[in-house]
Enzyme design. Structure first.
Site, PDB file in Angstrom:
ATOM      1  N   SER A 132       0.860  -1.177   0.000  1.00 49.54           N
ATOM      2  CA  SER A 132       0.000   0.000   0.000  1.00 49.54           C
ATOM      3  C   SER A 132       0.898   1.229   0.000  1.00 49.54           C
ATOM      4  O   SER A 132       1.975   1.219   0.606  1.00 49.54           O
ATOM      5  CB  SER A 132      -0.896   0.018   1.238  1.00 49.54           C
ATOM      6  N   SER A 133       0.451   2.286  -0.654  1.00 47.19           N
ATOM      7  CA  SER A 133       1.280   3.491  -0.706  1.00 47.19           C
ATOM      8  C   SER A 133       1.420   4.158   0.658  1.00 47.19           C
ATOM      9  O   SER A 133       2.261   5.046   0.829  1.00 47.19           O
ATOM     10  CB  SER A 133       0.710   4.492  -1.716  1.00 47.19           C
ATOM     11  N   CYS A 134       0.645   3.715   1.656  1.00 46.14           N
ATOM     12  CA  CYS A 134       0.789   4.285   3.001  1.00 46.14           C
ATOM     13  C   CYS A 134       2.078   3.823   3.675  1.00 46.14           C
ATOM     14  O   CYS A 134       2.416   4.319   4.754  1.00 46.14           O
ATOM     15  CB  CYS A 134      -0.408   3.937   3.870  1.00 46.14           C
ATOM     16  N   TYR A 170      -1.019  -0.425  10.024  1.00 44.92           N
ATOM     17  CA  TYR A 170      -1.236  -1.094   8.732  1.00 44.92           C
ATOM     18  C   TYR A 170       0.024  -1.006   7.880  1.00 44.92           C
ATOM     19  O   TYR A 170       0.439  -1.999   7.257  1.00 44.92           O
ATOM     20  CB  TYR A 170      -2.413  -0.425   8.025  1.00 44.92           C
ATOM     21  N   LYS A 216       2.454  -4.017   6.257  1.00 48.28           N
ATOM     22  CA  LYS A 216       2.722  -4.119   4.823  1.00 48.28           C
ATOM     23  C   LYS A 216       4.227  -4.103   4.534  1.00 48.28           C
ATOM     24  O   LYS A 216       4.718  -4.793   3.649  1.00 48.28           O
ATOM     25  CB  LYS A 216       2.020  -2.988   4.078  1.00 48.28           C
ATOM     26  N   HIS A 236     -13.024   3.984   2.810  1.00 47.80           N
ATOM     27  CA  HIS A 236     -12.050   4.967   2.381  1.00 47.80           C
ATOM     28  C   HIS A 236     -12.760   6.188   1.811  1.00 47.80           C
ATOM     29  O   HIS A 236     -13.986   6.229   1.719  1.00 47.80           O
ATOM     30  CB  HIS A 236     -11.104   4.350   1.341  1.00 47.80           C
TER      31      HIS A 236
END
Length: 330
Positions: free
Chosen positions: A116-118, A145, A149, A188
């Site tokens: 995920s880009s987070c 999270y 990841k 989201h």
């Protein structure tokens, strides 16, 4: 680097497992793979709890997948991530550890872990290159999270470097599309805005309140484009370096809200509540590595959102078809 023709991984005839096949990403991957001539393996969350190591090892040993896409995850928006950090960290870390480790033991031919880009630093230079990983602090609201990841990414990379396993990670930007989650507490931003605008329109409310200032910018990718990119990466890319998957375009939350109001046909006022958290200021990934291999997205944001709104309206007519909640993504 891109794979040479001699190393092209052909999915045709392979036993392919999409872990998390019932979630938004997993169902998109399943749809996309139906045209690849592979045998799709399926197991439900009721049949297999991926957070349990022995269960996961035993099922995988029995199913013997040749290739794995790991789309299984516990997911949610700012509220869910802030409220349940322990669950987000534990569940997602265990899913990663159990599947990737078992894939190594069983000699799975190729594995793609979806990040995920987070995972990138909150204030990473934009657009975010793959090399930005671990160069700064994470966004606090989804740190748990992100850490999970990153753990999956690093495990896949470790097995690739230490044992030569063909394990790699794709890093998608923010996603939306069919089977998105419209739950008021766990959704989201895009489905949350669609629901807010729709309910305000139906009730005749003159205003809609949106969290934050509206100034943060986000990049959005339709989940069917992601699925196509994942198949492309599985077939043509060799790690162990992970690869970004994005559209290369961003939009402010303010402009996204205006666009959704147009799609929903809501003509009231939109109020931005600056007392609520904004999250990361910008989150635009650099897709140069993937685009240099020849892949591009095909679904523009307005078209994709219009389709998502239509699908959600249809789902409300049949309550049993409403999109799964955050805990059902495995």
């Amino acid at each position: 680097m891109a794979e040479s023709d001699n190393h092209h991984f052909d999915l045709q005839g392979k036993r392919v497992w999409v872990a998390g096949h019932s979630g938004m990403v997993g169902s998109a991957l399943t749809r996309r793979l139906q045209s690849e001539g592979c045998e799709l393996l399926e197991v439900t969350h009721e049949e297999l709890d991926l957070t349990r190591q022995l269960e996961t090892e035993e099922w995988m040993a029995s199913a013997r997948p040749d290739a794995i896409f790991i789309a299984a995850a516990k997911v949610g928006g700012i509220i869910a991530n802030s409220t349940y950090p322990a669950e987000f960290l534990y569940d997602n870390t265990m899913i990663a550890m159990n599947i990737i480790h078992s894939a190594h033991r069983l000699g799975v031919q190729k594995l793609l872990w979806l990040g995920s880009s987070c995972i990138f630093p909150k204030f990473a230079d934009q657009p975010i290159q793959e090399s930005s990983l671990l160069t700064g602090a994470l966004e606090p609201t989804n740190e748990a999270y992100a850490v999970a990841k990153i753990a999956g990414l690093k495990l896949a990379e470790a097995y690739a470097r230490e044992y030569g396993q063909n394990f790699l990670t794709a890093m998608p930007t923010s996603l939306y599309g069919p089977n998105d989650n419209f739950d008021p507490q766990n959704s989201h931003v895009l489905p949350a805005l669609i629901r807010k605008m729709h309910e305000a329109k139906v009730s005749g409310s003159p205003t809609v309140v949106v969290w934050g200032t509206g100034t943060p910018k986000r990049e959005f990718l339709h989940v069917d484009d992601l699925a196509d990119a994942c198949v492309f990466v599985m077939e043509k890319y060799v790690g162990p370096e992970f690869i970004n998957i994005g559209s290369g375009h961003e939009i402010s939350i303010h402009d996204a809200a205006i666009l959704i109001a147009k799609i929903v046909d809501y003509d009231g006022s939109i109020i931005f509540d600056a007392s609520r958290p904004d999250g990361t200021p910008r989150k635009l990934v650099d897709p140069t590595r993937l685009q240099s291999m020849g892949w591009r997205p095909s679904i523009d944001l307005e078209t994709g959102l219009s389709d998502l709104y239509m699908r959600w309206q249809q789902s409300m007519l049949t309550p049993n078809n409403i999109a799964p909640t955050a805990t059902a993504a495995r």
